[in-house]
Write an enzyme that holds these catalytic residues in place. Structure first.
Site, PDB file in Angstrom:
ATOM      1  N   GLU A 130       0.814  -1.238   0.000  1.00 61.93           N
ATOM      2  CA  GLU A 130       0.000   0.000   0.000  1.00 61.93           C
ATOM      3  C   GLU A 130       0.835   1.270   0.000  1.00 61.93           C
ATOM      4  OE1 GLU A 130      -2.783  -0.561   3.220  1.00 61.93           O
ATOM      5  OE2 GLU A 130      -3.743  -2.257   2.241  1.00 61.93           O
ATOM      6  N   GLU A 160      -5.488 -10.883  -2.008  1.00 63.79           N
ATOM      7  CA  GLU A 160      -6.284 -10.842  -0.761  1.00 63.79           C
ATOM      8  C   GLU A 160      -7.782 -10.831  -1.070  1.00 63.79           C
ATOM      9  OE1 GLU A 160      -5.092  -7.579   1.793  1.00 63.79           O
ATOM     10  OE2 GLU A 160      -2.975  -7.894   1.387  1.00 63.79           O
TER      11      GLU A 160
HETATM   12  C1  XIL Z   1      -5.993  -6.901   7.881  1.00 68.07           C
HETATM   13  C2  XIL Z   1      -6.327  -8.129   8.705  1.00 68.07           C
HETATM   14  O1  XIL Z   1      -7.190  -8.956   7.972  1.00 68.07           O
HETATM   15  C3  XIL Z   1      -6.969  -7.715  10.010  1.00 68.07           C
HETATM   16  O2  XIL Z   1      -7.141  -8.849  10.861  1.00 68.07           O
HETATM   17  C4  XIL Z   1      -6.132  -6.659  10.725  1.00 68.07           C
HETATM   18  O3  XIL Z   1      -6.832  -6.197  11.856  1.00 68.07           O
HETATM   19  C5  XIL Z   1      -5.821  -5.504   9.798  1.00 68.07           C
HETATM   20  O4  XIL Z   1      -5.215  -5.986   8.611  1.00 68.07           O
HETATM   21  N1  XIL Z   1      -4.845  -5.042   3.293  1.00 68.07           N
HETATM   22  C6  XIL Z   1      -3.757  -5.753   3.748  1.00 68.07           C
HETATM   23  C7  XIL Z   1      -3.906  -6.677   4.901  1.00 68.07           C
HETATM   24  O5  XIL Z   1      -2.689  -5.713   3.128  1.00 68.07           O
HETATM   25  O6  XIL Z   1      -2.747  -6.796   5.669  1.00 68.07           O
HETATM   26  C8  XIL Z   1      -5.086  -6.281   5.769  1.00 68.07           C
HETATM   27  O7  XIL Z   1      -5.274  -7.294   6.739  1.00 68.07           O
HETATM   28  C9  XIL Z   1      -6.320  -6.070   4.938  1.00 68.07           C
HETATM   29  C10 XIL Z   1      -6.106  -4.978   3.934  1.00 68.07           C
END
Ligand code: XIL
Length: 337
Positions: free
Chosen positions: A148, A256
């Site tokens: 990000e 994701e």
């Molecule tokens: C999220 C997790 O799923 C949660 O459990 C945590 O509280 C916050 O992070 N983008 C990403 C991930 O790259 O690392 C994130 O994961 C979701 C959004």
């Protein structure tokens, strides 16, 4: 002659049976990509989730345990246990392990500080890479090196690494990572970067093209794809985006994926959700540089969606009782064609 006929009939039904019974992960492999899920530590010790992982996954990643705050809550303590367990689980089950993530603006440890000098920050960054990647050399196949790094308008996000080091923190991290483990695949990961023409997608492409042209080691781009069934996405723009990475020799990971629907009136959005999932799996199957398809969780029993996007949920392929949803079976049918 008759024996031969019997033999071929038996062979035909064996082949038919094998291909019908093929599990999700093999069906995905046949279509040219690794299939995977993000997991919690509990998932790799729970028989119910283990069964799903063994059936569906050829790649696995932790949802949180590899992030700074979990891995290194203070300067002198590294919490390796959970990661070692995942590596062992993956080895036993013939899965690739992906690291998520080396550098990000969230879930950092309290000692990670934006008042470091450039030199101090580079030293911390190098130490982080060196410690992790030499420990898991040959065991962790790919890394989200930076996560990000852009704002929605395509400008660079002012995260702690940007503030202390400057825009070149990305290439410094990539170079160091490649130096420590030259065989590891190195990725940059983002959200809202799937459709060509979106400012963030274009900024990501321009960055990767520039890195590639200057010989900085980079293998792939992650598209998180946390999608919403109420929104319509342009298949064309997604394909064009992936194609321009293919032209650069860059792999794409669907890294994701989840597709959320409003909890109220959930039924009304199920077919929209199914269409989005099917579109993504079709793209992954048809486009040669899409190398993995990872869902952000196993089942709706545990997903970041309901607490991050209140009022929505049901975003994954298994329901709260760990039963595959109709959409799962539709995808599997398509993958087996
Ligand atoms: C999220 C997790 O799923 C949660 O459990 C945590 O509280 C916050 O992070 N983008 C990403 C991930 O790259 O690392 C994130 O994961 C979701 C959004």
């Amino acid at each position: 002659m008759k024996n031969q006929i019997h033999f071929f009939i038996a062979l035909f039904f064996t082949v038919l049976l094998c291909s019908c019974g093929k599990s999700f992960k093999y069906a995905a492999k046949d279509n040219g990509f690794y299939s995977g899920m993000a997991v919690t530590v509990g998932d790799i010790f729970n028989p119910e989730t283990i069964k799903i992982l063994q059936n569906d996954c050829s790649i696995i990643v932790y949802e949180n345990s590899m992030k700074w705050a979990n891995l290194r809550p203070n300067k002198n303590f590294w919490n390796w246990n959970d990661i070692d367990s995942l590596v062992e689980f993956a080895e036993k089950n013939n899965m690739r392990v992906k690291w998520h993530t080396l550098f990000w603006h969230q879930q950092n440890s309290p000692f990670v500080s934006s008042s470091w000098t450039r030199e101090q920050a580079i030293q911390m960054m190098n130490e982080h890479i060196e410690t992790i990647m030499s420990r898991y050399k040959g065991k962790i196949a790919e890394y989200d090196v930076v996560n990000e790094m852009f704002n929605e308008d395509g400008s660079m996000r002012q995260n702690i690494w940007y503030k202390t080091i400057g825009a070149d923190y990305i290439e410094l991290a990539l170079k160091k990572a490649h130096q420590v483990d030259p065989d590891a695949k190195l990725l940059l990961n983002e959200f809202n970067n799937e459709e060509k023409g979106h400012p963030k997608a274009d900024a990501m492409y321009n960055l990767v093209k520039n890195l590639k042209e200057r010989g900085i080691p980079i293998d792939g781009v992650g598209m998180q794809l946390h999608l919403d069934a109420r929104i319509s996405y342009s298949e064309d723009a997604i394909r064009q985006n992936i194609q321009r990475y293919e032209d650069l020799g860059i792999a794409v990971s669907f890294s994701e994926v989840d597709v959320r629907i409003p909890i109220e009136n959930s039924k009304a959005y199920e077919s929209a959700q199914e269409n989005i999932y099917l579109m993504l799996y079709k793209i992954a199957s048809e486009m040669p540089n899409v190398t993995s398809f990872i869902t952000w969780g196993i089942s709706d029993k545990h997903s970041w969606v309901p607490y991050t996007f209140p009022g929505t949920g049901n975003a994954l392929l298994y329901d709260e009782d760990f039963k595959p949803k109709p959409v799962y079976n539709e995808i599997l049918k398509e993958l087996k064609k």
